[in-house]
Design a protein around this motif. Structure first.
Motif, PDB file in Angstrom:
ATOM      1  N   ILE A 117       0.846  -1.194   0.000  1.00  0.00           N
ATOM      2  CA  ILE A 117       0.000   0.000   0.000  1.00  0.00           C
ATOM      3  C   ILE A 117       0.880   1.242   0.000  1.00  0.00           C
ATOM      4  CG2 ILE A 117      -1.792   1.267   1.228  1.00  0.00           C
ATOM      5  CD1 ILE A 117      -2.804  -1.368   2.334  1.00  0.00           C
ATOM      6  N   GLN A 118       0.844   1.971  -1.115  1.00  0.00           N
ATOM      7  CA  GLN A 118       1.645   3.182  -1.263  1.00  0.00           C
ATOM      8  C   GLN A 118       0.915   4.373  -0.614  1.00  0.00           C
ATOM      9  OE1 GLN A 118       4.613   2.572  -2.411  1.00  0.00           O
ATOM     10  NE2 GLN A 118       3.977   0.470  -2.847  1.00  0.00           N
ATOM     11  N   PRO A 119       1.630   5.480  -0.355  1.00  0.00           N
ATOM     12  CA  PRO A 119       0.988   6.652   0.260  1.00  0.00           C
ATOM     13  C   PRO A 119      -0.252   7.130  -0.496  1.00  0.00           C
ATOM     14  CG  PRO A 119       3.365   6.895   0.336  1.00  0.00           C
ATOM     15  CD  PRO A 119       3.102   5.658  -0.474  1.00  0.00           C
ATOM     16  N   SER A 120      -0.186   7.129  -1.827  1.00  0.00           N
ATOM     17  CA  SER A 120      -1.353   7.570  -2.605  1.00  0.00           C
ATOM     18  C   SER A 120      -2.509   6.592  -2.448  1.00  0.00           C
ATOM     19  CB  SER A 120      -0.984   7.710  -4.086  1.00  0.00           C
ATOM     20  OG  SER A 120      -0.435   6.495  -4.580  1.00  0.00           O
ATOM     21  N   ASP A 121      -2.208   5.296  -2.362  1.00  0.00           N
ATOM     22  CA  ASP A 121      -3.251   4.293  -2.117  1.00  0.00           C
ATOM     23  C   ASP A 121      -3.871   4.515  -0.738  1.00  0.00           C
ATOM     24  OD1 ASP A 121      -2.437   3.033  -4.508  1.00  0.00           O
ATOM     25  OD2 ASP A 121      -0.978   1.818  -3.430  1.00  0.00           O
ATOM     26  N   SER A 122      -3.014   4.761   0.241  1.00  0.00           N
ATOM     27  CA  SER A 122      -3.475   4.940   1.614  1.00  0.00           C
ATOM     28  C   SER A 122      -4.422   6.123   1.728  1.00  0.00           C
ATOM     29  CB  SER A 122      -2.272   5.129   2.542  1.00  0.00           C
ATOM     30  OG  SER A 122      -2.680   5.261   3.882  1.00  0.00           O
ATOM     31  N   ALA A 123      -4.090   7.211   1.039  1.00  0.00           N
ATOM     32  CA  ALA A 123      -4.952   8.402   1.083  1.00  0.00           C
ATOM     33  C   ALA A 123      -6.345   8.080   0.566  1.00  0.00           C
ATOM     34  CB  ALA A 123      -4.316   9.526   0.265  1.00  0.00           C
ATOM     35  N   ASP A 198      -6.862  11.314 -15.738  1.00  0.00           N
ATOM     36  CA  ASP A 198      -5.550  11.617 -15.142  1.00  0.00           C
ATOM     37  C   ASP A 198      -5.439  11.192 -13.677  1.00  0.00           C
ATOM     38  OD1 ASP A 198      -4.753  12.802 -17.560  1.00  0.00           O
ATOM     39  OD2 ASP A 198      -5.578  14.749 -16.949  1.00  0.00           O
ATOM     40  N   ARG A 199      -6.258  10.217 -13.247  1.00  0.00           N
ATOM     41  CA  ARG A 199      -6.218   9.784 -11.843  1.00  0.00           C
ATOM     42  C   ARG A 199      -5.854   8.301 -11.693  1.00  0.00           C
ATOM     43  NH1 ARG A 199      -5.103  13.742  -9.102  1.00  0.00           N
ATOM     44  NH2 ARG A 199      -6.010  12.886  -7.186  1.00  0.00           N
ATOM     45  N   ASP A 200      -5.410   7.664 -12.767  1.00  0.00           N
ATOM     46  CA  ASP A 200      -5.069   6.241 -12.748  1.00  0.00           C
ATOM     47  C   ASP A 200      -3.806   6.021 -11.908  1.00  0.00           C
ATOM     48  OD1 ASP A 200      -4.378   3.627 -13.204  1.00  0.00           O
ATOM     49  OD2 ASP A 200      -4.652   3.701 -15.375  1.00  0.00           O
ATOM     50  N   LEU A 201      -3.959   5.402 -10.760  1.00  0.00           N
ATOM     51  CA  LEU A 201      -2.828   5.177  -9.862  1.00  0.00           C
ATOM     52  C   LEU A 201      -1.861   4.124 -10.386  1.00  0.00           C
ATOM     53  CD1 LEU A 201      -4.656   5.280  -6.398  1.00  0.00           C
ATOM     54  CD2 LEU A 201      -3.239   7.069  -7.432  1.00  0.00           C
ATOM     55  N   THR A 202      -2.285   3.330 -11.373  1.00  0.00           N
ATOM     56  CA  THR A 202      -1.402   2.299 -11.931  1.00  0.00           C
ATOM     57  C   THR A 202      -0.679   2.780 -13.185  1.00  0.00           C
ATOM     58  OG1 THR A 202      -3.033   1.277 -13.426  1.00  0.00           O
ATOM     59  CG2 THR A 202      -3.049   0.568 -11.116  1.00  0.00           C
ATOM     60  N   THR A 243       8.899   0.343 -17.141  1.00  0.00           N
ATOM     61  CA  THR A 243       8.324   0.943 -15.933  1.00  0.00           C
ATOM     62  C   THR A 243       9.026   0.387 -14.704  1.00  0.00           C
ATOM     63  OG1 THR A 243       6.152   1.153 -16.979  1.00  0.00           O
ATOM     64  CG2 THR A 243       6.221   1.275 -14.573  1.00  0.00           C
ATOM     65  N   GLY A 244       9.379   1.252 -13.793  1.00  0.00           N
ATOM     66  CA  GLY A 244       9.924   0.789 -12.518  1.00  0.00           C
ATOM     67  C   GLY A 244       8.803   0.189 -11.699  1.00  0.00           C
ATOM     68  N   MET A 245       8.835  -1.137 -11.495  1.00  0.00           N
ATOM     69  CA  MET A 245       7.716  -1.806 -10.830  1.00  0.00           C
ATOM     70  C   MET A 245       7.772  -1.641  -9.311  1.00  0.00           C
ATOM     71  SD  MET A 245       6.198  -2.764 -13.483  1.00  0.00           S
ATOM     72  CE  MET A 245       4.889  -3.844 -12.920  1.00  0.00           C
ATOM     73  N   GLY A 246       8.890  -1.160  -8.785  1.00  0.00           N
ATOM     74  CA  GLY A 246       8.961  -0.894  -7.360  1.00  0.00           C
ATOM     75  C   GLY A 246       8.051   0.261  -6.988  1.00  0.00           C
ATOM     76  N   GLY A 247       7.306   0.105  -5.920  1.00  0.00           N
ATOM     77  CA  GLY A 247       6.396   1.164  -5.489  1.00  0.00           C
ATOM     78  C   GLY A 247       5.134   1.263  -6.327  1.00  0.00           C
ATOM     79  N   LEU A 248       4.812   0.187  -7.049  1.00  0.00           N
ATOM     80  CA  LEU A 248       3.599   0.189  -7.861  1.00  0.00           C
ATOM     81  C   LEU A 248       2.362   0.212  -6.962  1.00  0.00           C
ATOM     82  CD1 LEU A 248       2.617   0.025 -10.820  1.00  0.00           C
ATOM     83  CD2 LEU A 248       2.482  -2.450 -10.532  1.00  0.00           C
ATOM     84  N   SER A 249       1.332   0.884  -7.413  1.00  0.00           N
ATOM     85  CA  SER A 249       0.100   1.032  -6.637  1.00  0.00           C
ATOM     86  C   SER A 249      -0.506  -0.306  -6.242  1.00  0.00           C
ATOM     87  CB  SER A 249      -0.927   1.836  -7.444  1.00  0.00           C
ATOM     88  OG  SER A 249      -2.213   1.783  -6.840  1.00  0.00           O
ATOM     89  N   PHE A 250      -1.113  -0.344  -5.063  1.00  0.00           N
ATOM     90  CA  PHE A 250      -1.864  -1.514  -4.615  1.00  0.00           C
ATOM     91  C   PHE A 250      -2.941  -1.884  -5.624  1.00  0.00           C
ATOM     92  CE2 PHE A 250      -6.156  -2.210  -2.823  1.00  0.00           C
ATOM     93  CZ  PHE A 250      -6.038  -3.547  -2.499  1.00  0.00           C
ATOM     94  N   PHE A 251      -3.509  -0.902  -6.302  1.00  0.00           N
ATOM     95  CA  PHE A 251      -4.616  -1.176  -7.211  1.00  0.00           C
ATOM     96  C   PHE A 251      -4.182  -1.964  -8.446  1.00  0.00           C
ATOM     97  CE2 PHE A 251      -6.242   2.150  -4.520  1.00  0.00           C
ATOM     98  CZ  PHE A 251      -7.543   1.728  -4.280  1.00  0.00           C
TER      99      PHE A 251
END
Length: 385
Positions: A117-123, A198-202, A243-251
């Motif tokens: 769960i990344q910070p943006s996911d958590s929010a 423009d809100r796609d977290l992935t 794409t850097g897959m590290g830190g990829l969104s939970f979604f």
């Protein structure tokens, strides 16, 4: 974020009662498994005890355990689902009266969940998650059947309106499957999310997985696996590589597929496994024909190549492990994590008040000691998790 139970009709005693009822159900499940094995084995028991799946089982029953369907815990899971279904319904009704219950549970999630769960996911989750649930959908009353596999699960999230996507419900299903090479586990299908502009977290990866999957399903007859990548899969593979897959969104988890094992292949493999276990029980060698070993080796090589190809197109390789963590940890232990969140809030508030009480004394002693910086109010400690 806090949810004061004083402001709800729910008390800590109500939650504790529910937890005790779950403990009683677990005890009953353990006894069910114990006596099932006793009845299944005619041999006299020895004094030895072995531990199997957190249950104490007489060691003379171990061979019976390994040669019957109980080896896959199917009977135990069915019994567990039947006994706990009313308790989960009761818990769901109770916690629905507690504001922010599920966001607080997720805030205290264990590391095997929290790491994804990344910070943006958590929010998004903390501000918009309304409810969370896990269902063994192949044997639930809603499916009108009890012949499915109890290890198959659906994981459901419900959201309030938010700035990221228009969906109010996101549900991902996992099917328990077994392959011809002996592998068994959870497989899934990608779930498309209706992202707002423009809100796609992935970063577009989830949509690409869904598009590639849809094209593949249309082109395949369901029994044969394509040998070459489709244009959509090639584009997805290139996107993953760049794409850097590290830190990829939970979604991105909603894009997990896993091994592509059909229901038909799984049923065939399970039947073969049952036959092998039956032969072991009867101490008879399995039937085989000349050349079977060579054919099996060739099939294994082909399956390894297909698995490598599928893995190169996977945007969330640990998707099955996260599903298991949701099912076996977060879902059954939700009240425990909620209570931890409340205790963490109480400790943080106590520290905050303690720091405020010490501040006047610091001002009085400012002539004797170096002047402290009192312009900044003590920050509230961050919750772990």
């Amino acid at each position: 974020m806090a949810a004061a139970l004083e402001e709800t009709p729910v008390s800590y005693e109500d939650l504790a009662d529910i937890e005790r009822d779950f403990d009683d159900a677990e005890t009953e499940i353990s006894m069910y498994l114990f006596f099932f094995l006793i009845n299944a084995c005619a041999a006299p028991l020895s004094a030895g005890i072995v531990i199997i799946s957190d249950h104490r089982v007489p060691c003379r029953l171990r061979s019976e355990f390994e040669t019957t369907s109980i080896a896959d815990f199917e009977i135990e899971v069915r019994q567990q689902v039947a006994l706990t279904a009313p308790l989960y319904a009761r818990r769901t009704k109770t916690v629905s009266q507690i504001p922010n219950f599920w966001p607080l549970v997720l805030e205290q999630a264990p590391p095997d969940i929290d790491q994804y769960i990344q910070p943006s996911d958590s929010a998004l989750l903390l501000s918009s998650l309304l409810s969370f649930s896990v269902e063994h959908f192949e044997i639930s009353s809603k499916s009108n059947t009890t012949s499915g596999d109890p290890r198959s699960v659906s994981i459901r999230f419900e959201f309030s309106p938010n700035e990221y996507f228009s969906d109010t419900t996101l549900e991902k299903k996992f099917w328990y499957r077994r392959s011809k090479d002996g592998w068994s586990g959870l497989v899934s299908e990608p779930v498309r999310i209706q992202w707002k502009k423009d809100r796609d977290l992935t970063g577009g990866l989830l949509d690409m997985v869904c598009s590639a999957w849809e094209v593949e399903q249309t082109a395949s007859d369901g029994t044969t696996k394509p040998k070459e990548l489709t244009p959509q899969q090639k584009a997805l593979k290139k996107k993953i590589e760049n794409t850097g897959m590290g830190g990829l969104s939970f979604f991105a988890w909603f894009g997990f597929i896993g091994r592509k094992i059909s229901a038909e292949e799984s049923a065939e493999a399970m039947e073969k496994d049952k036959e092998m276990r039956k032969n072991r029980k009867n101490k008879s060698p399995p039937e085989s024909a000349d050349g079977d070993a060579v054919e099996d080796e060739e099939e294994d090589d082909e399956e390894d190549d297909e698995e490598d190809l599928d893995l190169s197109l996977e945007i969330f390789p640990d998707g099955d492990e996260l599903a298991i963590a949701f099912t076996e940890d977060l879902w059954p232990s939700a009240i425990k994590y909620f209570t931890q969140a409340q205790e963490q809030d109480a400790l943080s508030d106590a520290d905050f008040e303690s720091d405020d009480e010490e501040a006047p004394n610091l001002v009085e002693n400012s002539d004797e000691e170096s002047e402290p910086d009192l312009n900044t109010r003590p920050a509230k400690k961050q919750r772990s998790g």
